[in-house]
Scaffold this motif. Structure first.
Motif, PDB file in Angstrom:
ATOM      1  N   LEU A 107       0.821  -1.217   0.000  1.00 53.64           N
ATOM      2  CA  LEU A 107       0.000   0.000   0.000  1.00 53.64           C
ATOM      3  C   LEU A 107       0.852   1.264   0.000  1.00 53.64           C
ATOM      4  CD1 LEU A 107      -2.791  -1.034   2.556  1.00 53.64           C
ATOM      5  CD2 LEU A 107      -2.965  -0.922   0.058  1.00 53.64           C
ATOM      6  N   VAL A 108       1.968   1.218   0.706  1.00 51.80           N
ATOM      7  CA  VAL A 108       2.837   2.394   0.808  1.00 51.80           C
ATOM      8  C   VAL A 108       3.656   2.607  -0.472  1.00 51.80           C
ATOM      9  CG1 VAL A 108       4.813   3.410   2.030  1.00 51.80           C
ATOM     10  CG2 VAL A 108       2.983   2.284   3.314  1.00 51.80           C
ATOM     11  N   LYS A 109       4.278   1.532  -0.965  1.00 52.66           N
ATOM     12  CA  LYS A 109       5.124   1.654  -2.158  1.00 52.66           C
ATOM     13  C   LYS A 109       5.069   0.354  -2.956  1.00 52.66           C
ATOM     14  CE  LYS A 109       9.687   3.289  -3.612  1.00 52.66           C
ATOM     15  NZ  LYS A 109      11.046   3.689  -3.158  1.00 52.66           N
ATOM     16  N   SER A 110       4.082   0.258  -3.800  1.00 49.18           N
ATOM     17  CA  SER A 110       3.877  -0.976  -4.570  1.00 49.18           C
ATOM     18  C   SER A 110       4.970  -1.210  -5.606  1.00 49.18           C
ATOM     19  CB  SER A 110       2.509  -0.932  -5.263  1.00 49.18           C
ATOM     20  OG  SER A 110       2.443   0.166  -6.171  1.00 49.18           O
ATOM     21  N   SER A 111       5.691  -0.146  -5.975  1.00 51.58           N
ATOM     22  CA  SER A 111       6.717  -0.277  -7.023  1.00 51.58           C
ATOM     23  C   SER A 111       7.841  -1.239  -6.634  1.00 51.58           C
ATOM     24  CB  SER A 111       7.308   1.091  -7.360  1.00 51.58           C
ATOM     25  OG  SER A 111       7.910   1.675  -6.220  1.00 51.58           O
ATOM     26  N   ILE A 112       8.066  -1.406  -5.323  1.00 54.64           N
ATOM     27  CA  ILE A 112       9.147  -2.306  -4.896  1.00 54.64           C
ATOM     28  C   ILE A 112       8.807  -3.766  -5.196  1.00 54.64           C
ATOM     29  CG2 ILE A 112       9.908  -0.747  -3.071  1.00 54.64           C
ATOM     30  CD1 ILE A 112       8.529  -2.548  -1.061  1.00 54.64           C
ATOM     31  N   PHE A 113       7.537  -4.042  -5.510  1.00 57.93           N
ATOM     32  CA  PHE A 113       7.125  -5.418  -5.807  1.00 57.93           C
ATOM     33  C   PHE A 113       7.300  -5.761  -7.282  1.00 57.93           C
ATOM     34  CE2 PHE A 113       5.058  -4.682  -1.795  1.00 57.93           C
ATOM     35  CZ  PHE A 113       5.085  -5.911  -1.168  1.00 57.93           C
ATOM     36  N   GLU A 114       7.591  -4.757  -8.110  1.00 56.08           N
ATOM     37  CA  GLU A 114       7.753  -5.013  -9.539  1.00 56.08           C
ATOM     38  C   GLU A 114       9.005  -5.852  -9.792  1.00 56.08           C
ATOM     39  OE1 GLU A 114       7.786  -1.259 -11.471  1.00 56.08           O
ATOM     40  OE2 GLU A 114       5.700  -0.780 -10.981  1.00 56.08           O
ATOM     41  N   GLY A 115       8.809  -7.021 -10.360  1.00 55.49           N
ATOM     42  CA  GLY A 115       9.925  -7.925 -10.635  1.00 55.49           C
ATOM     43  C   GLY A 115      10.503  -8.580  -9.397  1.00 55.49           C
ATOM     44  N   ALA A 116       9.809  -8.487  -8.265  1.00 54.21           N
ATOM     45  CA  ALA A 116      10.332  -9.047  -7.006  1.00 54.21           C
ATOM     46  C   ALA A 116      10.454 -10.563  -7.072  1.00 54.21           C
ATOM     47  CB  ALA A 116       9.430  -8.640  -5.842  1.00 54.21           C
ATOM     48  N   VAL A 117       9.479 -11.214  -7.664  1.00 51.13           N
ATOM     49  CA  VAL A 117       9.504 -12.680  -7.759  1.00 51.13           C
ATOM     50  C   VAL A 117      10.683 -13.136  -8.617  1.00 51.13           C
ATOM     51  CG1 VAL A 117       8.273 -14.707  -8.623  1.00 51.13           C
ATOM     52  CG2 VAL A 117       7.029 -12.928  -7.389  1.00 51.13           C
ATOM     53  N   GLN A 118      10.923 -12.409  -9.710  1.00 50.09           N
ATOM     54  CA  GLN A 118      12.050 -12.762 -10.580  1.00 50.09           C
ATOM     55  C   GLN A 118      13.378 -12.653  -9.827  1.00 50.09           C
ATOM     56  OE1 GLN A 118       9.417 -11.028 -11.567  1.00 50.09           O
ATOM     57  NE2 GLN A 118       8.660 -12.330 -13.229  1.00 50.09           N
ATOM     58  N   LYS A 119      13.504 -11.612  -9.002  1.00 50.23           N
ATOM     59  CA  LYS A 119      14.737 -11.424  -8.233  1.00 50.23           C
ATOM     60  C   LYS A 119      14.914 -12.543  -7.203  1.00 50.23           C
ATOM     61  CE  LYS A 119      14.645  -6.391  -8.708  1.00 50.23           C
ATOM     62  NZ  LYS A 119      14.469  -5.089  -8.007  1.00 50.23           N
TER      63      LYS A 119
END
Length: 287
Positions: free
Chosen positions: A227-239
């Motif tokens: 909710l605070v910063k959803s951008s940190i989840f972009e590509g998180a699974v790949q990493k």
């Protein structure tokens, strides 16, 4: 540890297992070496080492399957567990015996650049860097094999578990490409992973309250971050998946680049899986 190492190494060198392992490693490495370097006069070992790494998918489980599983099946593990030798020394002794057998085959592979140098000018640094990458990959897979052997009582089951872990590791890169790198997808997958880990924690400690509270806290943190910063989840699974992809961390070595991060990664994998093996055996020691 020294006594365990000597005993295990003697077993490998006085039985067919160690020689079969060395034979298959050298056979596959020799085939690709002949194809890439001899037939096509290619001066770099990188492609041959990269292609030959597939043999470790089968060779590592076969060599390591009896490390702990056979002791458990024959009940001889009780003698080790009740001896004054620390479990850590037992695991390390067995692992270093595996490494020694693997090292024998790698010493032969180290002669390949010397043979190539007889026919022209080659870069010894890049060639031996490729060999080092292959050795680090094999060492990490043998550590995974020791852990798999600690989970089973049957050698075949231990080999299957190890093969499955290594196969999944080799398929991670393809799996990563199939998963969307959007923030919502990563959030959903991580949410499910936390639930799975909670069930695993419950199976270990048998406390529904503790497992539930841990899962609730982790899920709450996950939701807040999203909710605070959803951008940190972009590509998180790949990493995250990249951390489980052993073969991708040999890419720089194969290209002749000595990758310090790669060395640290493989050493970390070895330490983690040997630590898990020690914990698994320690748990059985006190049951």
């Amino acid at each position: 540890m020294k006594a365990i190492f000597k005993k295990e190494f003697r077993v490998y060198m006085t039985s067919m297992l160690g020689f079969v392992f060395i034979f298959f490693i050298l056979l596959v490495c020799g085939i690709y070496y002949t194809f890439y370097n001899i037939s096509y006069s290619y001066p770099e070992l990188g492609p041959a080492m990269s292609s030959a790494s597939i043999v470790l998918l089968i060779a590592a489980p076969i060599l390591s399957m009896s490390t702990l599983a056979e002791e458990r099946k024959k009940k001889t593990d009780q003698l080790l567990l009740t001896s004054p030798v620390r479990v850590k020394d037992i695991i390390l002794g067995k692992y270093f015996a595996l490494e020694s057998v693997f090292l024998i085959s790698m010493l032969v592979v180290c002669s390949y650049p010397l043979i190539l140098s007889r026919f022209g000018t080659i870069n010894f640094v890049s060639n031996y860097t490729a060999v080092a990458g292959f050795f680090l990959l094999g060492s990490a897979e043998l550590a995974i094999g020791v852990f798999a052997s600690s989970l089973a009582e049957n050698q075949i089951i231990a080999a299957v578990i190890c093969f499955a872990l290594l196969f999944v590791s080799n398929m991670v890169r393809n799996l990563s490409n199939l998963i969307s790198d959007t923030a919502s997808t990563s959030f959903f997958i991580l949410f499910l992973v936390i639930l799975i880990l909670a069930f695993w924690l419950y199976s270990m400690i048998r406390s529904a309250l503790a497992a539930g509270l841990a899962a609730l806290a982790a899920e709450a943190v996950l939701v807040v971050l999203y909710l605070v910063k959803s951008s940190i989840f972009e590509g998180a699974v790949q990493k995250i998946l990249d951390a489980f992809d052993l073969s991708s961390h040999t890419d720089n070595f194969i290209n002749g680049i000595f990758d310090v991060k790669g060395v640290i990664y493989f050493l970390s994998v070895i330490v983690i899986f040997l630590f898990l093996s020690v914990q698994k055996v320690e748990k059985r020691r006190w049951i």
